[in-house]
Design a protein around this motif. Structure first.
Motif, PDB file in Angstrom:
ATOM      1  N   PHE A  50       0.863  -1.184   0.000  1.00  0.00           N
ATOM      2  CA  PHE A  50       0.000   0.000   0.000  1.00  0.00           C
ATOM      3  C   PHE A  50       0.895   1.228   0.000  1.00  0.00           C
ATOM      4  CE2 PHE A  50      -1.781   3.502   2.438  1.00  0.00           C
ATOM      5  CZ  PHE A  50      -3.092   3.602   2.017  1.00  0.00           C
ATOM      6  N   ALA A  51       0.578   2.217  -0.849  1.00  0.00           N
ATOM      7  CA  ALA A  51       1.370   3.451  -0.869  1.00  0.00           C
ATOM      8  C   ALA A  51       0.535   4.564  -1.472  1.00  0.00           C
ATOM      9  CB  ALA A  51       2.655   3.242  -1.668  1.00  0.00           C
ATOM     10  N   ASN A  52       1.110   5.761  -1.499  1.00  0.00           N
ATOM     11  CA  ASN A  52       0.475   6.935  -2.085  1.00  0.00           C
ATOM     12  C   ASN A  52       1.464   7.613  -3.026  1.00  0.00           C
ATOM     13  OD1 ASN A  52      -2.285   7.776  -0.583  1.00  0.00           O
ATOM     14  ND2 ASN A  52      -0.945   6.785   0.899  1.00  0.00           N
ATOM     15  N   PHE A  53       1.537   7.159  -4.265  1.00  0.00           N
ATOM     16  CA  PHE A  53       2.421   7.816  -5.224  1.00  0.00           C
ATOM     17  C   PHE A  53       2.015   9.287  -5.352  1.00  0.00           C
ATOM     18  CE2 PHE A  53       4.094   4.215  -8.207  1.00  0.00           C
ATOM     19  CZ  PHE A  53       4.734   3.635  -7.124  1.00  0.00           C
ATOM     20  N   ASN A  54       3.040  10.162  -5.344  1.00  0.00           N
ATOM     21  CA  ASN A  54       2.735  11.594  -5.414  1.00  0.00           C
ATOM     22  C   ASN A  54       3.677  12.341  -6.364  1.00  0.00           C
ATOM     23  OD1 ASN A  54       5.127  11.748  -3.929  1.00  0.00           O
ATOM     24  ND2 ASN A  54       4.051  11.870  -1.969  1.00  0.00           N
ATOM     25  N   GLY A  55       4.372  11.600  -7.231  1.00  0.00           N
ATOM     26  CA  GLY A  55       5.221  12.246  -8.225  1.00  0.00           C
ATOM     27  C   GLY A  55       6.599  12.620  -7.730  1.00  0.00           C
ATOM     28  N   THR A  56       6.949  12.208  -6.509  1.00  0.00           N
ATOM     29  CA  THR A  56       8.267  12.501  -5.958  1.00  0.00           C
ATOM     30  C   THR A  56       9.134  11.243  -5.965  1.00  0.00           C
ATOM     31  OG1 THR A  56       7.782  11.942  -3.651  1.00  0.00           O
ATOM     32  CG2 THR A  56       7.166  14.157  -4.406  1.00  0.00           C
ATOM     33  N   SER A  57      10.395  11.417  -5.551  1.00  0.00           N
ATOM     34  CA  SER A  57      11.287  10.261  -5.470  1.00  0.00           C
ATOM     35  C   SER A  57      10.798   9.245  -4.448  1.00  0.00           C
ATOM     36  CB  SER A  57      12.702  10.720  -5.108  1.00  0.00           C
ATOM     37  OG  SER A  57      12.702  11.408  -3.872  1.00  0.00           O
ATOM     38  N   GLY A  58       9.882   9.666  -3.568  1.00  0.00           N
ATOM     39  CA  GLY A  58       9.295   8.727  -2.625  1.00  0.00           C
ATOM     40  C   GLY A  58       8.579   7.583  -3.324  1.00  0.00           C
ATOM     41  N   ASP A  59       8.114   7.810  -4.561  1.00  0.00           N
ATOM     42  CA  ASP A  59       7.463   6.746  -5.320  1.00  0.00           C
ATOM     43  C   ASP A  59       8.468   5.630  -5.626  1.00  0.00           C
ATOM     44  OD1 ASP A  59       5.423   8.566  -5.264  1.00  0.00           O
ATOM     45  OD2 ASP A  59       5.459   9.020  -7.408  1.00  0.00           O
ATOM     46  N   VAL A  60       9.692   6.018  -5.927  1.00  0.00           N
ATOM     47  CA  VAL A  60      10.738   5.028  -6.195  1.00  0.00           C
ATOM     48  C   VAL A  60      11.126   4.329  -4.891  1.00  0.00           C
ATOM     49  CG1 VAL A  60      13.056   4.663  -7.132  1.00  0.00           C
ATOM     50  CG2 VAL A  60      11.540   6.389  -8.143  1.00  0.00           C
ATOM     51  N   ASP A  61      11.112   5.075  -3.789  1.00  0.00           N
ATOM     52  CA  ASP A  61      11.401   4.457  -2.487  1.00  0.00           C
ATOM     53  C   ASP A  61      10.436   3.306  -2.216  1.00  0.00           C
ATOM     54  OD1 ASP A  61      13.291   6.445  -2.228  1.00  0.00           O
ATOM     55  OD2 ASP A  61      12.075   7.691  -0.898  1.00  0.00           O
ATOM     56  N   VAL A  62       9.173   3.485  -2.592  1.00  0.00           N
ATOM     57  CA  VAL A  62       8.184   2.418  -2.412  1.00  0.00           C
ATOM     58  C   VAL A  62       8.583   1.193  -3.228  1.00  0.00           C
ATOM     59  CG1 VAL A  62       5.789   1.713  -2.886  1.00  0.00           C
ATOM     60  CG2 VAL A  62       6.256   3.945  -1.861  1.00  0.00           C
ATOM     61  N   MET A  63       9.017   1.435  -4.474  1.00  0.00           N
ATOM     62  CA  MET A  63       9.384   0.323  -5.365  1.00  0.00           C
ATOM     63  C   MET A  63      10.610  -0.428  -4.876  1.00  0.00           C
ATOM     64  SD  MET A  63       6.991   0.403  -7.438  1.00  0.00           S
ATOM     65  CE  MET A  63       7.595  -0.992  -8.354  1.00  0.00           C
ATOM     66  N   THR A  64      11.376   0.183  -4.002  1.00  0.00           N
ATOM     67  CA  THR A  64      12.566  -0.495  -3.473  1.00  0.00           C
ATOM     68  C   THR A  64      12.327  -0.950  -2.026  1.00  0.00           C
ATOM     69  OG1 THR A  64      13.530   1.644  -2.854  1.00  0.00           O
ATOM     70  CG2 THR A  64      14.107   0.748  -5.004  1.00  0.00           C
ATOM     71  N   HIS A  65      11.918  -0.020  -1.152  1.00  0.00           N
ATOM     72  CA  HIS A  65      11.784  -0.326   0.278  1.00  0.00           C
ATOM     73  C   HIS A  65      10.656  -1.328   0.548  1.00  0.00           C
ATOM     74  CE1 HIS A  65      12.112   0.711   4.631  1.00  0.00           C
ATOM     75  NE2 HIS A  65      10.837   0.323   4.614  1.00  0.00           N
ATOM     76  N   GLU A  66       9.436  -0.972   0.155  1.00  0.00           N
ATOM     77  CA  GLU A  66       8.306  -1.860   0.445  1.00  0.00           C
ATOM     78  C   GLU A  66       8.421  -3.173  -0.322  1.00  0.00           C
ATOM     79  OE1 GLU A  66       6.597  -1.291   2.925  1.00  0.00           O
ATOM     80  OE2 GLU A  66       6.816   0.862   3.206  1.00  0.00           O
ATOM     81  N   CYS A  67       9.013  -3.101  -1.513  1.00  0.00           N
ATOM     82  CA  CYS A  67       9.223  -4.343  -2.267  1.00  0.00           C
ATOM     83  C   CYS A  67      10.275  -5.231  -1.601  1.00  0.00           C
ATOM     84  CB  CYS A  67       9.608  -4.046  -3.715  1.00  0.00           C
ATOM     85  SG  CYS A  67       8.187  -3.541  -4.723  1.00  0.00           S
ATOM     86  N   GLY A  68      11.200  -4.618  -0.865  1.00  0.00           N
ATOM     87  CA  GLY A  68      12.149  -5.425  -0.085  1.00  0.00           C
ATOM     88  C   GLY A  68      11.430  -6.241   0.968  1.00  0.00           C
ATOM     89  N   HIS A  69      10.494  -5.590   1.677  1.00  0.00           N
ATOM     90  CA  HIS A  69       9.669  -6.323   2.645  1.00  0.00           C
ATOM     91  C   HIS A  69       8.882  -7.435   1.951  1.00  0.00           C
ATOM     92  CE1 HIS A  69      10.303  -3.918   6.190  1.00  0.00           C
ATOM     93  NE2 HIS A  69       9.818  -2.809   5.658  1.00  0.00           N
ATOM     94  N   ALA A  70       8.223  -7.061   0.852  1.00  0.00           N
ATOM     95  CA  ALA A  70       7.342  -8.005   0.170  1.00  0.00           C
ATOM     96  C   ALA A  70       8.131  -9.180  -0.408  1.00  0.00           C
ATOM     97  CB  ALA A  70       6.567  -7.286  -0.936  1.00  0.00           C
ATOM     98  N   PHE A  71       9.317  -8.906  -0.940  1.00  0.00           N
ATOM     99  CA  PHE A  71      10.159  -9.972  -1.489  1.00  0.00           C
ATOM    100  C   PHE A  71      10.511 -10.985  -0.402  1.00  0.00           C
ATOM    101  CE2 PHE A  71      14.637 -11.327  -2.588  1.00  0.00           C
ATOM    102  CZ  PHE A  71      14.265 -12.226  -3.583  1.00  0.00           C
ATOM    103  N   GLN A  72      10.890 -10.481   0.773  1.00  0.00           N
ATOM    104  CA  GLN A  72      11.203 -11.394   1.868  1.00  0.00           C
ATOM    105  C   GLN A  72       9.967 -12.212   2.266  1.00  0.00           C
ATOM    106  OE1 GLN A  72      10.296 -11.616   5.315  1.00  0.00           O
ATOM    107  NE2 GLN A  72      11.710 -13.341   5.566  1.00  0.00           N
ATOM    108  N   GLY A  73       8.808 -11.545   2.312  1.00  0.00           N
ATOM    109  CA  GLY A  73       7.577 -12.262   2.642  1.00  0.00           C
ATOM    110  C   GLY A  73       7.258 -13.338   1.619  1.00  0.00           C
ATOM    111  N   TYR A  74       7.534 -13.035   0.357  1.00  0.00           N
ATOM    112  CA  TYR A  74       7.286 -14.003  -0.723  1.00  0.00           C
ATOM    113  C   TYR A  74       8.205 -15.220  -0.571  1.00  0.00           C
ATOM    114  CZ  TYR A  74       6.810 -15.825  -5.487  1.00  0.00           C
ATOM    115  OH  TYR A  74       6.587 -16.634  -6.590  1.00  0.00           O
ATOM    116  N   LEU A  75       9.490 -14.976  -0.276  1.00  0.00           N
ATOM    117  CA  LEU A  75      10.425 -16.087  -0.081  1.00  0.00           C
ATOM    118  C   LEU A  75      10.061 -16.914   1.148  1.00  0.00           C
ATOM    119  CD1 LEU A  75      13.916 -14.436  -0.788  1.00  0.00           C
ATOM    120  CD2 LEU A  75      12.611 -15.931  -2.312  1.00  0.00           C
ATOM    121  N   ALA A  76       9.679 -16.214   2.225  1.00  0.00           N
ATOM    122  CA  ALA A  76       9.387 -16.896   3.497  1.00  0.00           C
ATOM    123  C   ALA A  76       8.127 -17.740   3.433  1.00  0.00           C
ATOM    124  CB  ALA A  76       9.275 -15.873   4.620  1.00  0.00           C
ATOM    125  N   ALA A  77       7.262 -17.467   2.444  1.00  0.00           N
ATOM    126  CA  ALA A  77       6.011 -18.226   2.326  1.00  0.00           C
ATOM    127  C   ALA A  77       6.271 -19.715   2.119  1.00  0.00           C
ATOM    128  CB  ALA A  77       5.176 -17.675   1.182  1.00  0.00           C
TER     129      ALA A  77
END
Length: 555
Positions: free
Chosen positions: A341-368
């Motif tokens: 879940f995120a709120n893209f707003n046209g800033t570099s924070g959008d890229v942070d979501v693609m890296t940071h939150e995806c890091g969490h999600a990737f680990q969750g995917y592997l741990a499944a």
């Protein structure tokens, strides 16, 4: 299954508790460790079912905070979950005191049993009404922030949608946005004071009913700190003050010079250069497409993961006025699906979501793939390593989001921002320790504590007439302080470990990536300090480690 097709059904907790009671009786009657473990798998199934529905409700509530159905459902869970959680602890007591404990430890691990011991100390039936009240207060705080309706030209913005203007390259626009934000927080200041006062007193009373003098030791248990304590964290903060604050202040000094300013105000310190912060190119949809290409090329594991996320529509990242603020990753057990879940707003924070939150999600995917559910019960200081390190591992693909020249600026800004975060993270932690050690402080005294800490951790800082922040209230917009007490230091611990990966990957990327995969797959099978050792990282609690990181980063 696509997220939109995942069926929601309210959990009948009377039925769920009856099922759990039956599992508990069967567990008590087990004639061997093997039999008890097979019964324990039934608990996994029940708990996964409950967590799935609770998580679906939570996601859909944050996706649209005006949806009355899911608001009522969320209120229902806020009331019901504490009692069910307490019953789960009663079930864990059966395992903890089992005559077949040794067999069970071999199956699910020593960490799981240590966490059970922690859980038994941190809840009781007596405090269920207080936990319910705490949930209600936290929800009220989050709704209060989500209610922001800030006039901006012909638009009305929430706090997330205001963010691009707070970081705008034009100093006048930044200032106007800060004044609008300042005005909103001043309008809810009394309510913020009231909610936090109630939360501190509520949590303190919970602690006293459980036999603790203050909430602080209970907070450590609830953060599942199972292999380190207050002494190690205080030693970490001491090192940050000694070696990291001067390093961070040198970064702020560079920003001041880069911006051509005589003083660096709060309004300006979030800006990287006179051109403004590097902005990603393209639409939000194109950001997602770039993310897919990045993860296809990074590794076979990340390709499989991101294809799964996109195919099943498990990213809701586009900003909308009725969404809750912020971003998160969560996990839907029955579908083995991470969700972002995120709120893209046209800033570099959008890229942070693609890296940071995806890091969490990737680990969750592997741990499944791990059938032992307790292994997914990761401490936050470990979980944040997965996300913060992914931010560095994805650096070679930043041009997909920014173009070549701007990508280098973003890389440099990202590293600077990570460095200057560390003192702030420690400041949040020390503030909370002082507050919970002294629960009877007045709202005014709490704000003075924050102002004193700002002088220690961010000595350059001045707010240039922004009344809310000058009064020592900045912490009231940091939702972790209200919603997740004593959490924030976990970000610091993880960021320091991520710096170790950054230094390592610059020398030997392949070895660093293999270590990262190993860390992700281990989940919580071992204690945090053991995980670091197994992965080849040094614990930042150890004297001298921070100084070593600083020297490497300076190079």
């Amino acid at each position: 299954m696509k997220f939109k097709d995942m069926p929601y059904e309210r959990i009948d907790f009377a039925k769920a508790k009856a099922e759990l009671s039956e599992i508990m009786e069967k567990s008590k009657a087990a004639k061997s460790g093997e039999e008890q473990f097979e019964i324990h798998k039934e608990f996994y199934q029940l708990n996964d079912k409950i967590q799935t529905q609770v998580t679906l409700c939570s996601i859909r509530h944050t996706i649209d905070t005006t949806d009355e159905f899911y608001e009522k459902e969320q209120n229902y869970y806020d009331e019901q979950i504490p009692e069910y959680s307490n019953m789960c602890v009663e079930y864990q007591k059966i395992l903890f005191h089992s005559p077949y404990k040794q067999v069970l430890e071999e199956k699910i691990g020593q960490v799981a049993f240590k966490n059970m011991e922690i859980a038994m100390k941190s809840v009781s039936e007596e405090i269920i009404p207080l936990m319910q009240e705490e949930n209600t207060l936290v929800t009220e705080y989050e709704k209060l922030l989500a209610s922001a309706q800030i006039p901006w030209g012909e638009e009305t913005l929430n706090l997330s949608l205001l963010t691009p203007y707070l970081k705008h390259k034009d100093a006048k626009i930044r200032r106007e946005a800060q004044e609008k934000q300042n005005e909103f927080f001043l309008s809810i200041q009394d309510k913020l004071d009231e909610l936090y006062d109630k939360l501190v007193k509520n949590r303190t009373l919970q602690a006293k009913k459980l036999g603790f003098e203050t909430y602080t030791p209970l907070g450590y248990l609830r953060m599942q700190r199972n292999c380190y304590g207050r002494e190690e964290i205080e030693n970490l903060r001491r090192q940050v003050k000694e070696v990291w604050v001067p390093f961070a202040e040198s970064i702020f000094e560079k920003r001041k010079e880069r911006l051509g300013l005589s003083e660096l105000s709060y309004t300006d310190e979030v800006v990287y250069s006179p051109k403004g912060n590097p902005q990603p190119e393209g639409t939000p949809e194109e950001i997602l497409q770039a993310g897919q290409q990045m993860y296809e090329e990074l590794s076979s594991e990340t390709k499989e993961f991101f294809d799964f996320m996109m195919d099943n529509e498990l990213l809701d990242v586009f900003g909308r006025k009725t969404k809750a603020v912020g971003g998160y990753m969560t996990y839907i057990p029955d579908y083995k699906s991470p969700f972002i879940f995120a709120n893209f707003n046209g800033t570099s924070g959008d890229v942070d979501v693609m890296t940071h939150e995806c890091g969490h999600a990737f680990q969750g995917y592997l741990a499944a793939a791990d059938p032992i559910r307790e292994h997914a019960d990761i401490g936050m200081e470990t979980a944040e390593i997965h996300s913060m390190s992914m931010e560095f591992f994805t650096e070679p693909w930043y041009p997909l989001f920014f173009g070549k020249e701007t990508a280098q600026e973003y890389t440099d800004m990202h590293l600077e921002d990570a460095v200057i975060f560390v003192p702030y993270g420690c400041m949040v932690d020390e503030f909370q320790h002082i507050i919970y050690d002294n629960p009877n402080l007045t709202p005014k005294e709490r704000k003075q504590v924050w102002k004193d800490l700002e002088r220690d951790y961010k000595p350059h800082l001045f707010y240039d007439g922004l009344e809310f922040f000058e009064n020592g209230c900045f912490w009231q917009k940091q939702h972790h302080i209200y919603s997740f007490p004593l959490y924030y230091i976990d970000y610091v611990i993880a960021q320091l470990c991520a710096f170790e990966y950054k230094i390592w990957m610059d020398k030997d990327r392949k070895a660093a990536w293999q270590s990262y995969l190993k860390l992700c797959r281990m989940s919580a099978a071992k204690f945090h300090t053991e995980l670091l050792e197994e992965a080849g990282l040094e614990t930042p609690f150890k004297n001298g480690v921070l100084a070593k990181i600083v020297e490497n980063l300076k190079k």
